[in-house]
Design an enzyme around this catalytic site. Structure first.
Site, short mmCIF file in Angstrom:
data_model
loop_
_atom_site.label_atom_id
_atom_site.label_comp_id
_atom_site.label_asym_id
_atom_site.label_seq_id
_atom_site.Cartn_x
_atom_site.Cartn_y
_atom_site.Cartn_z
N THR A 193 0.85 -1.19 0.00
CA THR A 193 0.00 0.00 0.00
C THR A 193 0.89 1.24 0.00
O THR A 193 2.01 1.23 0.49
CB THR A 193 -0.94 0.01 1.21
OG1 THR A 193 -0.18 0.04 2.42
CG2 THR A 193 -1.84 -1.21 1.20
N GLY A 194 0.37 2.32 -0.58
CA GLY A 194 1.19 3.51 -0.71
C GLY A 194 2.39 3.24 -1.61
O GLY A 194 3.51 3.63 -1.29
N GLY A 195 2.13 2.61 -2.73
CA GLY A 195 3.23 2.14 -3.58
C GLY A 195 3.55 3.02 -4.76
O GLY A 195 4.25 2.58 -5.68
N THR A 196 3.07 4.27 -4.77
CA THR A 196 3.24 5.09 -5.97
C THR A 196 4.47 5.98 -5.94
O THR A 196 4.93 6.43 -6.99
CB THR A 196 2.00 5.97 -6.20
OG1 THR A 196 1.80 6.82 -5.06
CG2 THR A 196 0.76 5.12 -6.42
N GLY B 117 8.24 7.26 -3.42
CA GLY B 117 9.10 7.08 -2.26
C GLY B 117 9.42 5.64 -1.92
O GLY B 117 9.76 4.83 -2.79
N ILE B 118 9.30 5.31 -0.63
CA ILE B 118 9.66 3.99 -0.13
C ILE B 118 8.81 2.90 -0.78
O ILE B 118 9.32 1.84 -1.16
CB ILE B 118 9.53 3.95 1.40
CG1 ILE B 118 10.59 4.84 2.04
CG2 ILE B 118 9.63 2.52 1.93
CD1 ILE B 118 10.37 5.12 3.52
N GLY B 119 7.52 3.14 -0.91
CA GLY B 119 6.64 2.13 -1.50
C GLY B 119 7.00 1.80 -2.93
O GLY B 119 7.05 0.62 -3.32
N SER C 94 8.28 4.16 12.19
CA SER C 94 9.07 5.38 12.05
C SER C 94 9.95 5.56 13.26
O SER C 94 9.57 5.19 14.39
CB SER C 94 8.16 6.61 11.90
OG SER C 94 8.94 7.80 11.95
N TYR D 136 2.01 12.24 14.91
CA TYR D 136 2.49 11.24 13.95
C TYR D 136 3.26 10.13 14.67
O TYR D 136 3.04 8.94 14.42
CB TYR D 136 3.39 11.91 12.91
CG TYR D 136 4.14 10.96 12.02
CD1 TYR D 136 3.52 10.33 10.95
CD2 TYR D 136 5.49 10.69 12.24
CE1 TYR D 136 4.21 9.46 10.12
CE2 TYR D 136 6.20 9.82 11.42
CZ TYR D 136 5.55 9.21 10.36
OH TYR D 136 6.23 8.34 9.55
#
Length: 242
Positions: A12-15, A17-19, A136, A149
């Site tokens: 998830t969040g793969g678009t 940066g890290i993903g 994090s 956060y």
């Protein structure tokens, strides 16, 4: 043969940066990867960048209907070997200026989204699968105006301890991957003075790269970490260790 040859992974969040870096590396190592993102344009660009053995599914992890749709599509592969619940974001707000919108946004995406990303994947998880959560350094290191956060990532860390016990009979491993400040588009949008302050506390004197975090994710996803579960792996240049 790659370290993930024939595996099915969900990131998830793969678009960006890290993903995105992790999706690229997983595909290089032989996996078929499903990636998610909220914005269709960025999702399409990420799929094009990865090039092959990738399926993009638009959706928001804080929206449970979107997660249901994701797993309906993933189910066509028959199983999941790796789930990397990576979607999340950070936002600065000092004590005295916290709003309900700030609090709810962070907890809905980072905590609720992570929880239901994994819970809804469980019926599809192979015995011996690997669950990886993005934590994090902020969960262990106090940073002014960044502590809501940090609290979301502390909650994520707590999930892994329980899941390690709950899923042990199926040989499913659960671990947290906790980056320090990393050169991603999301970090680039934060106040420059806040980033400079964080970098000044990193013993290695620089931010990490998405590719460095992706290599740690590959370790946790692969058989290289077959006897590793329930841990928080810091990839932070030493920031949380001093």
């Amino acid at each position: 043969m790659g370290k993930l040859q024939g595996k099915v992974a969900v990131i998830t969040g793969g678009t960006t940066g890290i993903g995105l870096a992790t999706a690229q590396l997983f595909v290089k190592e032989g996996a078929h990867v499903f990636i998610t993102g909220r914005r269709q344009k960025e999702l399409d660009e990420a799929v094009k960048t990865i090039g092959h053995n990738v399926t993009g599914v638009q959706g928001d992890v804080a929206n449970l209907a979107d997660l249901d749709r994701l797993y309906e599509i993933v189910a066509k592969k028959g199983r999941i070997d790796i789930i990397f619940a990576n979607a999340g974001y950070g936002e600065f707000a000092a004590l005295g200026s916290i709003t309900e919108e700030h609090f709810d946004g962070l907890f809905n995406t980072n905590v609720k989204g992570t929880l239901f990303t994994v819970q809804k994947a469980v019926p599809l998880l192979n015995d011996g699968a690997s669950i990886i959560l993005t934590g994090s350094v902020a969960s262990a290191k106090g940073t002014p105006a960044f502590w809501v956060y940090g609290a979301t990532k502390a909650a994520v860390r707590n999930f892994v301890g329980s899941w390690t016990v709950e899923l042990k009979d199926r040989g499913i491993r659960s671990n947290v991957l906790s980056p320090g400040p990393t050169e991603t588009p999301a970090v680039d949008q934060q106040p420059a003075d806040a980033i400079a302050q964080m970098v000044s506390t990193i013993p290695m004197g620089r931010m990490g790269t998405p590719e460095e975090i992706a290599k740690a994710a590959l370790f946790l996803a692969s058989d290289d970490s077959s006897f590793v579960t329930g841990i928080e792996l810091f990839v932070d240049g030493g920031r949380a260790q001093i």
